[in-house]
Design a protein around this motif. Sequence first.
Motif: not given
Length: 360
Positions: A187, A199, A201-202, A205, A207, A223, A228-229, A232, A241, A243
């Motif tokens: 992401e 990041l 996504y899921r 999830r 970092g 994270y 969701e990620g 950023l 960020t 979501d």
Amino acid sequence: MKNKIFLFSATALAATALLIYSFSSCNKKQQVADITLSPEAGTRYKAGDAVPVKVSNPGDSKPDSIVYLVDSVRVESKKDLSALNLKTDTMRVGPRVITARVYQDGKSQEGSTNIVLLAAKAPEEYTYQVIKKYPHDTSSYTEGLLYQDGFLYESTGNPGHSYLKKINLETGKAVQSAKLDNKYFGEGSAIIGDKILMLTYRDPRVGLVYDKNSFKLLRTFPYNVGVEGWGLCFDGKKLYTDDSTDRIWFLDKNDFHPTGYIEVYDDKDSIDAVNELEYIDGKLYSNIYTKDTILVINPKTGAVEQRVDMKNLWPLKDRPKVYDNGQNVLNGIAWDEKGKRLFVTGKKWPYLYQVKFVKK
């Protein structure tokens, strides 16, 4: 015997009735003791409006003092029941909880309501002018885009095809890259000094922290901010960020814990699916996922100040049909701070465009 039983039952019924009456009276007294607060919950106002807040105290008895709070933060106090004209010009837009804490005879009680604060005015409407066109890798499902030190930095998504890349602007080719583990959906990304944070996504999830020079993965951490990620960016002091909702979170630049948030609203309603982010001259720029629109957002309040119509930058008729499921949509904003150049692209687009926003 029957008479005695009847008398006993009548006595029991009378006692029961007395207990019910007493309980009911106490309950009514308790209900009367509750304070109420206006305006009605859910009432909408524009930022800058004065909101008349009025406490209704039982019997209008004079309080010793009333303390008013917005989102649990004290804003003012009064010694009587006169209405408070609550100023909203510096408040964040979105839902705000107003509480009145009434003190009387050594006791206190609270009443609360909520309002929805909208942007003070409609966003200024902009369109774009193409300055120059550059090649872009059509295999790149763009999630994050940055420009620094003469190069583009791009983070891409889709499991098995997620990368962090350093790209030659003129050729569109990667001069350095790091492939994410196949389990990750890449992401947004941001450069923080000599490191790059990216990041996912899921599911899962996380970092990912990379060394900016070597692209070596330095560490991975769970994270869990927001839903969701997604996007950023970094303003030099804190990270922003989003979501998938209307919320933009603030993150600490050192350990990435959340420190606050704003919610994105224009003069009519909230705006969901704010996506790729860029910080430019004190404002947040964000495209809306699946829309050919870029928003300019006040990072202190969340109010949308400008809306940029990006239609036909890459015309829909020229895009593959998979556009319908979120592929090939506008996504990617990068700012050349030194050269004052603005770049935009999209997921799997053949071009990256240097553009200028112009008022309609």
